[in-house]
Motif scaffolding. Structure first.
Motif, PDB file in Angstrom:
ATOM      1  N   VAL A 112       0.608  -1.150  -0.175  1.00 42.27           N
ATOM      2  CA  VAL A 112       0.116  -0.206  -0.062  1.00 42.27           C
ATOM      3  C   VAL A 112       0.803   1.236  -0.071  1.00 42.27           C
ATOM      4  O   VAL A 112       1.813   1.065   0.040  1.00 42.27           O
ATOM      5  N   THR A 113       0.688   1.953  -0.699  1.00 38.44           N
ATOM      6  CA  THR A 113       1.485   3.894  -0.591  1.00 38.44           C
ATOM      7  C   THR A 113       0.808   4.636   0.807  1.00 38.44           C
ATOM      8  O   THR A 113      -0.781   4.346   0.759  1.00 38.44           O
ATOM      9  N   TYR A 114       1.668   5.047   1.326  1.00 37.85           N
ATOM     10  CA  TYR A 114       0.897   6.231   2.243  1.00 37.85           C
ATOM     11  C   TYR A 114       2.606   7.628   1.814  1.00 37.85           C
ATOM     12  O   TYR A 114       3.406   7.485   1.435  1.00 37.85           O
ATOM     13  N   THR A 115       1.295   8.783   1.534  1.00 38.92           N
ATOM     14  CA  THR A 115       1.758   9.609   1.044  1.00 38.92           C
ATOM     15  C   THR A 115       1.818  10.957   2.373  1.00 38.92           C
ATOM     16  O   THR A 115       0.722  11.121   2.707  1.00 38.92           O
ATOM     17  N   SER A 116       2.919  10.785   2.501  1.00 36.09           N
ATOM     18  CA  SER A 116       2.838  12.056   4.309  1.00 36.09           C
ATOM     19  C   SER A 116       3.760  13.115   3.336  1.00 36.09           C
ATOM     20  O   SER A 116       4.146  13.233   1.755  1.00 36.09           O
ATOM     21  N   PRO A 117       2.659  14.500   3.131  1.00 36.54           N
ATOM     22  CA  PRO A 117       3.170  14.718   3.457  1.00 36.54           C
ATOM     23  C   PRO A 117       4.159  16.412   2.967  1.00 36.54           C
ATOM     24  O   PRO A 117       5.044  15.859   3.968  1.00 36.54           O
ATOM     25  N   PRO A 118       4.968  17.023   1.920  1.00 38.18           N
ATOM     26  CA  PRO A 118       6.664  16.616   2.066  1.00 38.18           C
ATOM     27  C   PRO A 118       6.853  18.349   2.732  1.00 38.18           C
ATOM     28  O   PRO A 118       6.156  18.954   3.474  1.00 38.18           O
ATOM     29  N   PRO A 119       7.672  18.061   3.660  1.00 30.89           N
ATOM     30  CA  PRO A 119       7.817  19.452   4.602  1.00 30.89           C
ATOM     31  C   PRO A 119       8.530  20.961   3.276  1.00 30.89           C
ATOM     32  O   PRO A 119       8.842  20.185   3.062  1.00 30.89           O
ATOM     33  N   PRO A 120       7.852  22.094   4.233  1.00 28.58           N
ATOM     34  CA  PRO A 120       7.332  21.768   5.414  1.00 28.58           C
ATOM     35  C   PRO A 120       5.847  21.710   5.568  1.00 28.58           C
ATOM     36  O   PRO A 120       5.329  21.291   4.109  1.00 28.58           O
ATOM     37  N   PHE A 121       5.531  20.265   6.414  1.00 29.44           N
ATOM     38  CA  PHE A 121       3.883  20.401   6.741  1.00 29.44           C
ATOM     39  C   PHE A 121       3.307  21.521   6.648  1.00 29.44           C
ATOM     40  O   PHE A 121       2.873  22.493   7.591  1.00 29.44           O
ATOM     41  N   PRO A 122       2.307  21.655   5.502  1.00 33.81           N
ATOM     42  CA  PRO A 122       0.907  22.376   5.634  1.00 33.81           C
ATOM     43  C   PRO A 122      -0.052  22.132   7.031  1.00 33.81           C
ATOM     44  O   PRO A 122       0.056  21.080   7.490  1.00 33.81           O
ATOM     45  N   LEU A 144       9.880  -1.785   2.454  1.00 33.69           N
ATOM     46  CA  LEU A 144      10.033  -0.409   1.969  1.00 33.69           C
ATOM     47  C   LEU A 144      10.352   0.162   0.622  1.00 33.69           C
ATOM     48  O   LEU A 144      11.343  -0.570   0.457  1.00 33.69           O
ATOM     49  N   PHE A 145       9.287   0.765  -0.415  1.00 34.02           N
ATOM     50  CA  PHE A 145       8.999   1.238  -1.770  1.00 34.02           C
ATOM     51  C   PHE A 145       9.619   2.799  -1.238  1.00 34.02           C
ATOM     52  O   PHE A 145       9.250   3.010  -1.149  1.00 34.02           O
ATOM     53  N   ASP A 185       9.440  10.044   4.599  1.00 34.52           N
ATOM     54  CA  ASP A 185      10.469  10.691   5.596  1.00 34.52           C
ATOM     55  C   ASP A 185      11.615   9.736   6.074  1.00 34.52           C
ATOM     56  O   ASP A 185      10.924   8.796   6.542  1.00 34.52           O
ATOM     57  N   PRO A 186      12.445  10.742   6.295  1.00 37.67           N
ATOM     58  CA  PRO A 186      14.095   9.752   7.359  1.00 37.67           C
ATOM     59  C   PRO A 186      13.254   9.210   8.511  1.00 37.67           C
ATOM     60  O   PRO A 186      13.772   8.095   9.116  1.00 37.67           O
ATOM     61  N   ARG A 203      24.428  11.712  -1.049  1.00 36.85           N
ATOM     62  CA  ARG A 203      23.950  12.674  -0.780  1.00 36.85           C
ATOM     63  C   ARG A 203      22.278  12.171  -0.386  1.00 36.85           C
ATOM     64  O   ARG A 203      22.007  12.266   0.708  1.00 36.85           O
ATOM     65  N   TRP A 204      21.575  12.046  -0.988  1.00 40.72           N
ATOM     66  CA  TRP A 204      20.680  11.177  -1.357  1.00 40.72           C
ATOM     67  C   TRP A 204      20.196  10.047  -0.191  1.00 40.72           C
ATOM     68  O   TRP A 204      19.598   9.737   0.746  1.00 40.72           O
ATOM     69  N   LEU A 205      21.175   9.738  -0.448  1.00 40.01           N
ATOM     70  CA  LEU A 205      21.290   8.206   0.157  1.00 40.01           C
ATOM     71  C   LEU A 205      21.902   7.909   1.568  1.00 40.01           C
ATOM     72  O   LEU A 205      21.246   7.727   1.983  1.00 40.01           O
ATOM     73  N   TYR A 206      22.064   8.527   1.786  1.00 38.86           N
ATOM     74  CA  TYR A 206      22.581   9.616   2.942  1.00 38.86           C
ATOM     75  C   TYR A 206      21.748   9.620   3.907  1.00 38.86           C
ATOM     76  O   TYR A 206      22.435  10.247   5.209  1.00 38.86           O
ATOM     77  N   GLY A 207      20.855  10.311   3.250  1.00 38.31           N
ATOM     78  CA  GLY A 207      19.760  11.410   4.143  1.00 38.31           C
ATOM     79  C   GLY A 207      18.432  10.394   4.068  1.00 38.31           C
ATOM     80  O   GLY A 207      17.559  10.522   5.841  1.00 38.31           O
ATOM     81  N   HIS A 208      18.759   9.247   3.186  1.00 40.27           N
ATOM     82  CA  HIS A 208      16.862   8.204   3.171  1.00 40.27           C
ATOM     83  C   HIS A 208      16.952   7.112   3.313  1.00 40.27           C
ATOM     84  O   HIS A 208      16.049   6.004   3.765  1.00 40.27           O
ATOM     85  N   VAL A 209      19.085   6.471   3.644  1.00 37.78           N
ATOM     86  CA  VAL A 209      18.846   4.759   3.247  1.00 37.78           C
ATOM     87  C   VAL A 209      20.135   4.232   3.840  1.00 37.78           C
ATOM     88  O   VAL A 209      19.880   3.429   4.838  1.00 37.78           O
ATOM     89  N   LEU A 210      21.559   5.102   3.651  1.00 40.34           N
ATOM     90  CA  LEU A 210      22.613   4.332   4.683  1.00 40.34           C
ATOM     91  C   LEU A 210      21.767   4.501   6.495  1.00 40.34           C
ATOM     92  O   LEU A 210      22.859   3.442   6.844  1.00 40.34           O
ATOM     93  N   PRO A 211      21.315   5.645   6.715  1.00 42.62           N
ATOM     94  CA  PRO A 211      21.631   6.197   8.542  1.00 42.62           C
ATOM     95  C   PRO A 211      21.071   4.121   8.896  1.00 42.62           C
ATOM     96  O   PRO A 211      20.395   4.355  10.015  1.00 42.62           O
ATOM     97  N   PHE A 212      20.031   3.575   7.764  1.00 41.80           N
ATOM     98  CA  PHE A 212      19.317   3.139   8.553  1.00 41.80           C
ATOM     99  C   PHE A 212      18.735   1.413   7.904  1.00 41.80           C
ATOM    100  O   PHE A 212      18.262   0.437   8.246  1.00 41.80           O
ATOM    101  N   TYR A 213      19.660   1.454   6.848  1.00 40.78           N
ATOM    102  CA  TYR A 213      19.898   0.258   6.112  1.00 40.78           C
ATOM    103  C   TYR A 213      20.958  -0.864   6.341  1.00 40.78           C
ATOM    104  O   TYR A 213      21.788  -0.356   6.780  1.00 40.78           O
TER     105      TYR A 213
END
Length: 396
Positions: A47-57, A100-101, A86-87, A121-131
C-alpha cells in the motif's frame, strides 16, 4: 470401471487444467480437515502512504510513525510505498518485517543526473542511516517523468544505482515509474500493446536494457478507473472484477479471453516489453486503486461501494496466484493507492484511501487472504468434498 473411481477421476480432472496449482503432499489426519491447495506464485501486496513533504502545511500534519505501523499491522500488509520518504518514518520501520519502496521526487532529477555525489547525499539522508535494519528493497527515481524531465531520467537512475554500489549496497533495486496512459499505445487488444513513440525508442528501450542488466523491474501506475472513464465501451463490472456471464473481452489476435480490465492492462505492458525485446522483465504495479469520492459531479462511479468492489476483486485476484493470460506468474508486486483518506479534503479532490482519515476501517476486505473465490479456492472446496466422499465410502 468402479463408479467411485470414475467419480474421483471426474472431480480431480480440473487439476490437470491448471499446472501452476499443486496439491499438498500429505492427506489430512481426519475428514474434518481439507486437503490444502497452494499456488506456486502470489503477488506481493502493498500500500502507498503519502506523507506531506516538508514543510508540512498546518492542515495536513504528518501522521505519527507509530500510527502508520499500527495501521499496516491491523491490515496485515507488509509492503509500503513512500512517494515522499520521511527519514523519521523510514527509521521507525527498523527491525520490522515491512519492505519499503522509496521514491525520489521529479524535482531532484536534473541535479542527480548531473552529479553522482548529490545522489550519494540523498542516500546518506534516506538510506544509509537505516539500511539494512529498515528493509528498503526498491527506489524509484522519479514518477512519470516523461515530459521535459525525460532527458535527465536515465542519467539520474544510473547515478543513484552507482552511488548505492559505491556504498556497498547491492540488494536495493533502482528503477523509475511510468503511468500506463502516458507510455502504452493501446490496451485493446492487449497483444497489440507497444510503447508510445518517440518515447519508446529514445528513453524506454535504453532504460529496459539497464533494468535487465541490473536485475530490476519495470514499474507502472495502472488505474482501470482512469481507462474506464475515458472509454465508454468498457463495462463497469469488467473494470470492477465482477463475475458475470458476459463480462469478458476477447483478444481476437491471440484468441485469449479476459475477465477483467486489470489483466488486459497488465498484458498490454507485457506485450510492449516483448516488442521491445525484454519480455521476461518483472512488472511491478506501483499504484492502483479506485476512488471512493470523485473530483467533480461527473465522476458518478467514484463511490464507496465501487471502490470496495475493486479493492476486494483486486486482492482476491492477486492472492489467487493465477496471473494473467500472457504472464502466468502475474505482476511481482502491486501497491494499492492509498493507505488513508486525506484530512480536510478540499472540494473537487478524490479520496483513494482504504482507511478513513481517522484511521478507522473503510472496507470489509481481508488483505491477508484471497478475498474472493478464485481457482485455488474452488479446487480446495472440491478436493474437500471428494475427501469426505472417499472416507464415507470406506466407513460404509
Amino acid at each position: 470401471m468402479n463408479p467411485l473411481v470414475s467419480f474421483l477421476s471426474f472431480c480431480f480432472f480440473p487439476l490437470t487444467l491448471f499446472p501452476s496449482i499443486t496439491t499438498a503432499t500429505s492427506l489430512p489426519p481426519s475428514p474434518s480437515v481439507s486437503v490444502s491447495i497452494t499456488t506456486t506464485t502470489t503477488t506481493t501486496l502493498g500500500v502507498t502512504y503519502t506523507s506531506p513533504p516538508p514543510p508540512f502545511p498546518s492542515s495536513t500534519p504528518s501522521l505519527p510513525a507509530d500510527r502508520v505501523l499500527s495501521a499496516l499491522s491491523s491490515l496485515n500488509i507488509h509492503s509500503l510505498r513512500l512517494p515522499n520518504p520521511d527519514p523519521n518514518l523510514i527509521r521507525s520501520f527498523a527491525f520490522t518485517n515491512t519492505s519499503l519502496f522509496l521514491s525520489i521526487p521529479n524535482s531532484l532529477l536534473p541535479p542527480l543526473a548531473a552529479n553522482r555525489s548529490l545522489a550519494a547525499r540523498w542516500l546518506y539522508g534516506h538510506v544509509l542511516p537505516f539500511y539494512p535494519r529498515s528493509k528498503i528493497s526498491l527506489i524509484s527515481v522519479g514518477d512519470d517523468a516523461v515530459s521535459q524531465l525525460s532527458p535527465f531520467l536515465l542519467p539520474a537512475i544510473r547515478n543513484v544505482y552507482l552511488a548505492l554500489r559505491d556504498l556497498g549496497i547491492k540488494k536495493i533495486s533502482v528503477s523509475t515509474t511510468f503511468s500506463f496512459v502516458n507510455v502504452i499505445t493501446t490496451p485493446f487488444p492487449p497483444s497489440s500493446g507497444t510503447f508510445q513513440e518517440p518515447l519508446g525508442e529514445l528513453l524506454i528501450k535504453p532504460l529496459l536494457q539497464f533494468l535487465e542488466d541490473t536485475n530490476s523491474s519495470f514499474l507502472v501506475n495502472l488505474y482501470p478507473y482512469n481507462l474506464y472513464r475515458i472509454n465508454s465501451e468498457i463495462p463497469l463490472g469488467f473494470a470492477l472484477f465482477q463475475e458475470h456471464p458476459f463480462n469478458f473481452r476477447d483478444d481476437l489476435i491471440t484468441g485469449v479471453r479476459y475477465w477483467n480490465l486489470f489483466d488486459m492492462m497488465v498484458d498490454a505492458v507485457v506485450s510492449a516489453l516483448a516488442v521491445a525485446g525484454h519480455e521476461n522483465l518483472p512488472v511491478i504495479v506501483a499504484e492502483t486503486g479506485w476512488p471512493s469520492t470523485g473530483g467533480d459531479q461527473t465522476e458518478v462511479d467514484a463511490k464507496l461501494e465501487y471502490a470496495e468492489m475493486y479493492i476486494r476483486g483486486l486482492v482476491g485476484h492477486l492472492r489467487s496466484g493465477v496471473g494473467t493470460p500472457l504472464r502466468k506468474e502475474g505482476v511481482s508486486q502491486a501497491y494499492i493507492f492509498e493507505l488513508m483518506d486525506k484530512d480536510n479534503v478540499k472540494q473537487g479532490t478524490r479520496n483513494w484511501g482504504i482507511l478513513y482519515a481517522n484511521m478507522s476501517k473503510k472496507y470489509h476486505v481481508e488483505f491477508s487472504g484471497c478475498g474472493g473465490i478464485g481457482v485455488g479456492r474452488v479446487l480446495s472446496m472440491r478436493v474437500c468434498l471428494v475427501w469426505w466422499l472417499f472416507v464415507g465410502f470406506f466407513l460404509v
